[in-house]
Write a protein that holds these residues in place. Structure first.
Motif: not given
Length: 149
Positions: A1-6, A34-35, A47-50
């Motif tokens: 899974m890619p990370s933010r730094k990727d 972030i949105s 719809p919530g949570g992500d």
């Protein structure tokens, strides 16, 4: 899974490495945005949570500031209301220089210095952050080595 730094810059596609820090996934030379979406969005409205995260590099942010494309929100304190200004504009610069905002910015700068302290942990930094915000709300200077009275 890619990370933010990727993740590349969402605007220009440039890649960059992580900040030298104990904090995971902190990209050097970029800001994380972030949105959760909002009503009326056609690309993403959770719809919530992500949420969506994207990175924008410093040069692209500076170009956006020149186009007046970024709002800076100054949070409310007991002394001043929340303010929405164009980041980098003359108005924003003037408001940033008011005594209350200057105090808040000075307190935040002191807090940033704490990140470099040997032995700093997330827990210690969280406590310092809370003390800094409390001092700002009460119109006081935040000091790293002095307990708040």
């Amino acid at each position: 899974m890619p990370s933010r730094k990727d993740l590349p810059c969402a605007v220009c596609g440039a890649a960059f490495g992580p900040v030298e820090s104990d904090l995971p996934d902190q990209p050097y030379g970029a800001n994380i945005f972030i949105s959760t979406g909002h009503y009326g969005a056609t690309a993403f409205d959770s719809p919530g949570g992500d949420r969506l995260e994207l990175l924008i590099c410093t040069p692209c942010m500076k170009a956006m500031a020149q186009r007046h494309a970024i709002h800076r929100i100054l949070d409310a304190t007991e002394q001043i209301p929340e303010q929405t200004l164009i980041w980098g504009s003359e108005e924003e610069q003037a408001v940033s220089d008011t005594p209350m905002n200057a105090l808040r910015l000075a307190n935040t700068y002191r807090l940033e210095a704490a990140e470099e302290m040997p032995g700093m942990t997330v827990e210690k930094f969280s406590a310092l952050f809370q003390a800094c915000m409390t001092a700002s709300v009460h119109g006081k200077e935040f000091h790293l080595n002095e307990p708040e009275t």
